[in-house]
Design an enzyme around this catalytic site. Sequence first.
Site, short mmCIF file in Angstrom:
data_model
loop_
_atom_site.label_atom_id
_atom_site.label_comp_id
_atom_site.label_asym_id
_atom_site.label_seq_id
_atom_site.Cartn_x
_atom_site.Cartn_y
_atom_site.Cartn_z
N ASP A 319 -4.98 1.34 -0.88
CA ASP A 319 -5.37 0.54 0.18
C ASP A 319 -4.33 0.90 1.44
OD1 ASP A 319 -7.14 -0.84 -0.84
OD2 ASP A 319 -5.77 -2.45 -1.75
N ARG A 396 -7.58 -3.02 7.19
CA ARG A 396 -6.27 -1.98 6.86
C ARG A 396 -6.45 -0.84 8.16
NH1 ARG A 396 -4.18 -4.58 2.38
NH2 ARG A 396 -5.91 -4.72 0.96
#
Length: 398
Positions: A319, A396
Amino acid sequence: MPKVVIEKLQKKKLQKEIFVPGDKSISHRSIMLGAIANGTTEISNFLMGEDCLCTKKAFQSLGVNIEEKAGKIFIHGKGMAQLTAPQQEIYLGNSGTAMRLLSGLFAGLPFDTCLSGDESLSSRPMQRVIKPLEKMGAIIESNDGKAPLKIKAKAEGLEAIRHESKIASAQVKSCILLAGLNASGITSVVEPHKSRDHSERMLKAFGAELEENGLEVSINPESSKNLVAQKVTVPSDISSAAFFLVAAAILDDASFVLKQVGINPTRTGIIDLLENMGAKISFANELIVNDEPIADIHIESSDLKATEISGDLIPRLIDEIPVISLLAAQAQGKTIIKDAEELKVKESNRIASTIKLLRTLGVDVEETADGMIIEGKGKRDFELTNTCFDSLGDHRLA
Ligand code: S3P
């Protein structure tokens, strides 16, 4: 792993102590296990973001009494058998974790459920969970392998399987282990590399019988049926801390301490990477809370050198790759990211979107089949260009 040192902080221009919010993966799981355990589970530092709130709502729609008091969540669980049929479809917003884990947990229930999501979630691959669940006897209708997922009642429960996953995915692994709670016999999952193990740790803490043997995890439903409520303190999210770790490393004259961050080894790829790249980083005040290690992470402005990011390291920092790309851009030399095809099926295609972001910032980057090659020019010789960028609704990247 960084050495555990409590250094005297040198006086820096930008010196900060930062608390980032609770871990998303652990917050989801704390609601799920609290809802199927017996007794009141109390959760502190729960991440009140939309994804985890969708998981909370999902269980409220299955009749679980969940309260929020003084920033804490209290789940009054009565065991899996007390869950009741929801009145309507369960909307899970943007959350892949909620959809994949809940599909496993709900596949063996004696009533129908329908899981839906937003446009991004409805375009993400669900066959990776549908296929093994079908092998367990689940009946799931999907939109050509995508959400919405209509999960049919399975009063007689599921059959145990041993699933060899082609991808290292905690969502797939957790889905099958949770389905295994309603199966007859021992259900196992084997993965090619170790993915985050929060489900395993939390299932054990709630009283489940889990066995781990290398890359294989097995769950015994008989001794795992009667889960017992727990007090859970969610560690701060290393994936959120990552933005500040990168900021401190690439800024001049900065020194940050990120407080009480989860440092589960299946999540600390970014720490190992920063160390490899030459960042000044260390841990202090290490503790274990609810079977999860936490620490304060100290990081300072650093001169960085390029590296290769591949193999086992990928699931440990999957991530963080969008923000890691900025580190690479400010390091000296070519950083190669490979074995990262999974990035293509996240909230956006994160190979394409990260490359687009880097190019907008003026960085030289080459796209490859399973990652990218970033040409770092070092922070002294290269300044990122101010820009305006469409994050495509992907947190993100934003
Ligand atoms: C998560 C697992 C990872 C990660 C996601 C959260 C989880 O996905 O990217 O943000 O909580 O289990 P995969 O399981 O698809 O690798």
